[in-house]
Write a protein that holds these residues in place. Structure first.
Motif, PDB file in Angstrom:
ATOM      1  N   SER A   1       0.957  -1.232  -0.003  1.00 42.66           N
ATOM      2  CA  SER A   1      -0.097  -0.065   0.187  1.00 42.66           C
ATOM      3  C   SER A   1       0.958   1.096  -0.001  1.00 42.66           C
ATOM      4  O   SER A   1       1.768   1.325   0.854  1.00 42.66           O
ATOM      5  N   PHE A   2       0.779   2.033  -0.813  1.00 45.45           N
ATOM      6  CA  PHE A   2       1.535   3.359  -0.922  1.00 45.45           C
ATOM      7  C   PHE A   2       0.518   4.424  -0.570  1.00 45.45           C
ATOM      8  O   PHE A   2       0.035   5.271  -1.412  1.00 45.45           O
ATOM      9  N   GLY A   3       0.647   4.801   0.786  1.00 42.08           N
ATOM     10  CA  GLY A   3      -0.096   5.958   1.533  1.00 42.08           C
ATOM     11  C   GLY A   3      -1.425   5.398   1.371  1.00 42.08           C
ATOM     12  O   GLY A   3      -2.417   6.341   1.293  1.00 42.08           O
ATOM     13  N   ASP A   4      -1.852   4.240   1.180  1.00 45.74           N
ATOM     14  CA  ASP A   4      -3.503   4.044   1.131  1.00 45.74           C
ATOM     15  C   ASP A   4      -4.046   3.241   2.594  1.00 45.74           C
ATOM     16  O   ASP A   4      -3.846   4.020   3.482  1.00 45.74           O
ATOM     17  N   TYR A   5      -4.162   1.979   2.262  1.00 44.59           N
ATOM     18  CA  TYR A   5      -4.336   1.166   3.579  1.00 44.59           C
ATOM     19  C   TYR A   5      -3.083   1.032   4.455  1.00 44.59           C
ATOM     20  O   TYR A   5      -2.099   1.228   4.273  1.00 44.59           O
ATOM     21  N   TYR A   6      -3.504   0.900   5.719  1.00 45.29           N
ATOM     22  CA  TYR A   6      -2.080   0.560   6.727  1.00 45.29           C
ATOM     23  C   TYR A   6      -2.386  -0.600   7.437  1.00 45.29           C
ATOM     24  O   TYR A   6      -2.925  -1.777   7.021  1.00 45.29           O
ATOM     25  N   LYS A   7      -2.056  -0.532   8.760  1.00 41.48           N
ATOM     26  CA  LYS A   7      -1.902  -1.931   9.418  1.00 41.48           C
ATOM     27  C   LYS A   7      -3.191  -2.742   9.696  1.00 41.48           C
ATOM     28  O   LYS A   7      -3.178  -4.107   9.670  1.00 41.48           O
ATOM     29  N   HIS A   8      -4.349  -2.066   9.717  1.00 39.97           N
ATOM     30  CA  HIS A   8      -5.514  -2.945  10.030  1.00 39.97           C
ATOM     31  C   HIS A   8      -5.574  -3.833   8.717  1.00 39.97           C
ATOM     32  O   HIS A   8      -5.919  -5.142   8.961  1.00 39.97           O
ATOM     33  N   GLU A   9      -5.965  -3.372   7.553  1.00 41.56           N
ATOM     34  CA  GLU A   9      -6.140  -3.981   6.488  1.00 41.56           C
ATOM     35  C   GLU A   9      -4.832  -5.343   6.272  1.00 41.56           C
ATOM     36  O   GLU A   9      -5.174  -6.462   5.930  1.00 41.56           O
ATOM     37  N   ALA A  10      -3.851  -4.587   6.569  1.00 38.57           N
ATOM     38  CA  ALA A  10      -2.472  -5.532   6.094  1.00 38.57           C
ATOM     39  C   ALA A  10      -2.754  -6.908   7.007  1.00 38.57           C
ATOM     40  O   ALA A  10      -2.670  -8.098   6.584  1.00 38.57           O
ATOM     41  N   ILE A  11      -2.926  -6.655   8.408  1.00 33.60           N
ATOM     42  CA  ILE A  11      -2.932  -7.865   9.404  1.00 33.60           C
ATOM     43  C   ILE A  11      -4.265  -8.426   9.118  1.00 33.60           C
ATOM     44  O   ILE A  11      -4.137  -9.740   9.169  1.00 33.60           O
ATOM     45  N   THR A  12      -5.443  -8.168   8.820  1.00 24.38           N
ATOM     46  CA  THR A  12      -6.423  -8.869   8.700  1.00 24.38           C
ATOM     47  C   THR A  12      -6.572  -9.594   7.565  1.00 24.38           C
ATOM     48  O   THR A  12      -7.086 -10.815   7.540  1.00 24.38           O
TER      49      THR A  12
END
Length: 887
Positions: free
Chosen positions: A96-107
């Motif tokens: 993600s380039f400045g888009d989603y962050y930790k929540h989406e990556a983990i889930t």
């Protein structure tokens, strides 16, 4: 699931989550001097993380080819010893380039692993950085992982960095417990193969500077990486990456070659050897397919070491012939559908690897000789330890793995200084790190940019114009230079082997001389070494300039003559490439180039020296094409796949965007190229090849001149030829080469006669002295310092002198330019009946002059660097002969 299905299911999952599926970047970084190899999926997006580049998407996923065999991320020494480390591997990743962050990556990671791939939840552990409470809470509250399976770790384990500098940040890793009873919690992050890391979720938010401090990035990014080989082993129920269908074709082929079957045990020496060979064959094949070449420096040196390490292990299988090149086709067949460069490059790669293997077999034999010499010297000095410096020399120069040196030493009752070896190794790594730092990009010099605009990228307009009004958007002082970024520029930045433009930027007050132009992400940086204040009528030191806002408008002009000469050379490389492929074969591919205003250099794959006839044929075809004056067509923003499908040559190792520029000379050449070119090949004028040479195994280099430079050379050579004709009084069109050969041969004959006379005179003098020399036990013994005689004359005289007395021995010494030459002989009778050994005697004597040498009992030679030691050498020789004859 078969490995291709695993790979595709990963890409399909993230495509459904709105990710653009991108091509793997080459394993050879195209524009990052801080890296020898692409070692992570994020390397190709480094400019995005630093805020210097852009892409037409904010989410991406791919499978990235990676090599970890150098620098901080170096798995080389672990390969073969365990079942999950590799020097080459695939990294499945999503970004993600400045888009989603930790929540989406983990889930999303949890969903893919546990729902799509159905991995057992009770066997998975998540680690987070020690103070990353946000990630900890997401794992505990937003997934159904057992909260006891979320563990905090420190910087060593859960803070990810690409290298010594660059983007970095805290990470969350997912591990799987493969112990029999599921009791592996205590084994997380301890390097136990029963609990291994599957996936690393990196939260990029810092940039590590060259001085070590962390600078926050403008935006936060996600960079994840999952080892494809590891997840394949887990999903296929295998206890080892090497037991999957990824490696099975390689092991089957190795078995076919050597007769050794894989699968005895993890610690079995034969299995270890097969793992090393299979892994290293992958590394070499992928690296060479992407444009790398074995060499004695940088990444080429690392590849050469990998090849030699694998070849040494093949001896453990009882196989003493080149083996790695025989695995290239197997890799092309099994992985070529995903990585088509393997199929396209396989013939060239196979030939290069075979040539390197054959060369190393010879080198290995030489290394064994060096090892034996070390042992002999060590025993003579009554020592029992090979120094770390000597062990490292065997490793560094002759490709001896340290374990091999230690094993061979143990076989003869000696030990090796392992601590000294590691010290020498660390010194080399320090030198390499220093070299990489010096090659870092222009921004890494401790000072900050002064920006006048929020837009930090530059639009290049120099394909069509060389002069234009510009706006200065940023400046920076750097080690006595001024760096400048423009909103739009006609200056070409160094790329693809073409040097950056030089010229001038002129504001109302200042005249800036641009001496180089380089890229920095999406910005084009103009390097200014001198500037002139027109109001004060004086030169200004770049470090002293303070640019006011009203000085931001300027006029930019490229040095037209230098640019045009550079364009001639660049277009000429395309003509050379086409001619070489037509005349030598389609195996010819560009392996590098350099073009400036003065000359061109073109490296290409080929496996033998070009004959004079072949060079002439290439040169003649290129010049015939120039006379046809074809237009050079430039096509911009062509889809990459479309350009390649139409036959455009793409050079693996170069970095290509989704939209590319195609340079076409109809019927002659079509290549992907971002450089500048003449609009008609007739403008090149003429091409003159001035040299052809070897660069590495399977790579040749042509250097050539074009246009005015070629014309100047031809006129110079013509004038010199006319002078030679005048000196030789050659008439009309009479060839002069035959006359020159006759003169050279006559001179050689005269020199031979003089040398023969000199040797005869010397021999006469020495023979008289030998005849008059003293006898010991019926053997005439002579020592003599011979004045003003070179080593070869001394040797020839000694050989003849040896035959003049039935029983004799002598030591002859001479000094030339401060270098000592020693010759020792013993006649056949002296050797046979008296036991004299000229070689043994000379080895001891040579130490007196700080030298070494040796030979047979009948005749020996040595050299040294201490003429003052000659009297002691003569004394020692005399004492040794007396002791031998009287004892």
């Amino acid at each position: 699931m078969r490995s291709p299905e695993i790979r595709q299911s990963f890409l399909d999952y993230f495509a459904q989550k709105g990710h653009t599926i991108v091509r793997s970047a080459p394993v050879i970084p195209a524009d990052d001097p801080t890296l020898l190899f692409t070692n992570a999926g994020m390397n190709q997006f480094k400019d995005l993380f630093l805020g210097k580049g852009t892409r037409p998407y904010v989410r991406a996923a791919d499978t990235q080819k990676c090599i970890r065999a150098s620098g901080k991320h170096n798995d080389l020494e672990d390969v073969g010893r365990d079942t999950y480390h590799h020097t080459f591997f695939e990294m499945l990743g999503n970004w993600s380039f400045g888009d989603y962050y930790k929540h989406e990556a983990i889930t999303w990671a949890w969903e893919l692993l546990t729902t799509v791939w159905a991995l057992p939840k009770d066997r998975l552990y998540a680690t987070v950085y020690q103070d990353d409470d946000e990630s900890f809470q997401i794992w505990v509250n937003q997934t159904d992982i057992d909260p006891e399976h979320v563990i905090r770790f420190g910087e060593k384990d859960n803070f990810w960095e690409m290298g010594e500098t660059g983007p970095c940040g805290p990470c969350s890793e997912i591990h799987i417990d493969l112990t029999e009873d599921g009791s592996g919690r205590s084994l997380v992050n301890v390097g136990d193969y029963r609990v291994i890391e599957l996936w690393n979720l990196v939260f990029i938010q810092y940039n590590r500077q060259s001085d070590g401090h962390l600078e926050p990035l403008p935006m936060k990014h996600v960079d994840t990486g999952m080892g494809f080989e590891r997840v394949a082993a887990v999903l296929q129920g295998k206890g080892s990456n090497y037991d999957t269908d990824v490696f099975k074709p390689l092991f089957d082929r190795i078995t076919e070659i050597t007769g050794v079957v894989y699968g005895a045990s993890m610690d079995d020496p034969l299995d270890i050897a097969m793992r090393v060979i299979a892994d290293h064959a992958r590394t070499l094949t992928f690296a060479l397919s992407d444009g790398a070449m074995p060499s004695n420096e940088g990444r080429g040196y690392v590849l050469r070491r990998i090849l030699r390490r694998a070849l040494r292990y093949s001896k453990n299988l009882g196989y003493n012939e080149p083996i790695l090149h025989q695995l290239v086709t197997t890799l092309a067949d099994s992985m070529g559908e995903v990585f088509p460069e393997l199929q396209k490059q396989q013939d060239t790669v196979r030939k290069i690897i075979k040539a390197e293997e054959e060369s190393f077999i010879v080198t290995l034999d030489r290394g064994i000789e060096i090892f034996n010499d070390l042992i002999e010297k060590l025993r003579s000095a009554k020592g029992n330890t090979i120094t770390g410096v000597d062990a490292f020399k065997l490793y560094d120069t002759y490709g001896f793995p340290f374990d091999l040196t230690r094993l061979m030493a143990a076989d003869v009752g000696l030990r090796v200084d392992g601590e000294g070896f590691e010290h020498a190794m660390q010194e080399q790594k320090t030198r390499a790190r220093t070299d990489r730092r010096e090659k870092q990009q222009v921004e890494d010099n401790g000072t900050q940019w002064l920006w006048f605009s929020e837009v930090h990228r530059t639009s290049f307009s120099g394909y069509n114009q060389l002069e234009m009004p510009v706006v200065i958007t940023g400046v920076k002082h750097a080690r006595g230079k001024l760096l400048m970024v423009l909103e739009q520029t006609p200056f070409y930045a160094e790329s693809g082997g073409q040097v950056g433009d030089s010229g001038w930027i002129e504001s109302a007050r200042y005249r800036f001389q641009v001496t180089d132009t380089v890229k920095d992400g999406d910005a084009i940086v103009h390097v200014i070494t001198t500037l002139f204040d027109k109001i004060l009528d004086t030169a200004v030191a770049p470090d002293d300039l303070t640019l006011e806002s009203e000085e931001r408008s300027a006029e930019a002009s490229v040095d037209r003559h230098l640019r045009q000469d550079t364009e001639r050379n660049h277009t000429a490389t395309h003509l050379l490439h086409g001619a070489l492929r037509r005349l030598l074969g389609p195996h010819v591919q560009q392996k590098g180039s350099f073009v400036n205003s003065e000359r061109l250099r073109f490296d290409f794959s080929h496996f033998s020296r070009l004959t004079d006839e072949e060079i002439l044929a290439v040169e003649s075809e290129v010049n015939e094409q120039i006379r046809q004056s074809e237009a050079v067509l430039k096509h911009s923003d062509v889809p990459y796949d479309e350009a390649v499908a139409k036959g455009a040559l793409a050079f693996f190792g170069d970095k290509y965007a989704d939209l590319v520029r195609v340079v076409e000379i109809p019927g002659i050449s079509i290549e992907l190229c971002g450089g500048t070119h003449v609009d008609n090949i007739g403008r090149i004028g003429i091409v003159k090849i001035i040299s052809e040479s070897s660069v590495a195994a399977g790579v040749r280099r042509i250097e050539a001149l074009t246009g005015k430079a070629a014309e100047k050379l031809l006129w110079k050579e013509y004038r010199e030829l006319q002078q030679v004709r005048h000196i030789l009084k050659a008439k009309g069109d009479e060839p002069v080469s035959g006359r020159i050969v006759e003169l050279i041969e006559a001179r050689k004959e005269l020199e031979k006669q003089l040398q023969d006379g000199k040797i005869a005179s010397l021999l006469s003098t020495l023979a008289a002295e030998l005849h008059a020399s003293s006898e010991i036990g019926g053997c005439r013994i002579m020592t003599k310092v011979v004045e003003e005689v070179d080593a070869d004359t001394l040797r020839q005289a000694a050989l003849a002198l040896r035959e003049l007395q039935p029983c004799s021995a002598a030591l002859l010494c001479s000094v030339e330019d401060g270098k000592v030459s020693l010759v020792s002989f013993a006649s056949d009778q002296a050797v046979r009946e008296l036991g004299l050994d000229a070689g043994k005697l000379l080895r001891e004597v040579a130490k007196c002059v700080q030298g070494g040498g040796g030979g047979k009992p009948e005749f020996a030679t040595a050299g040294g660097k201490n003429p003052e030691g000659i009297p002691r050498a003569i004394e020692l020789y005399t004492d040794s002969v007396n002791a031998a004859l009287q004892g």
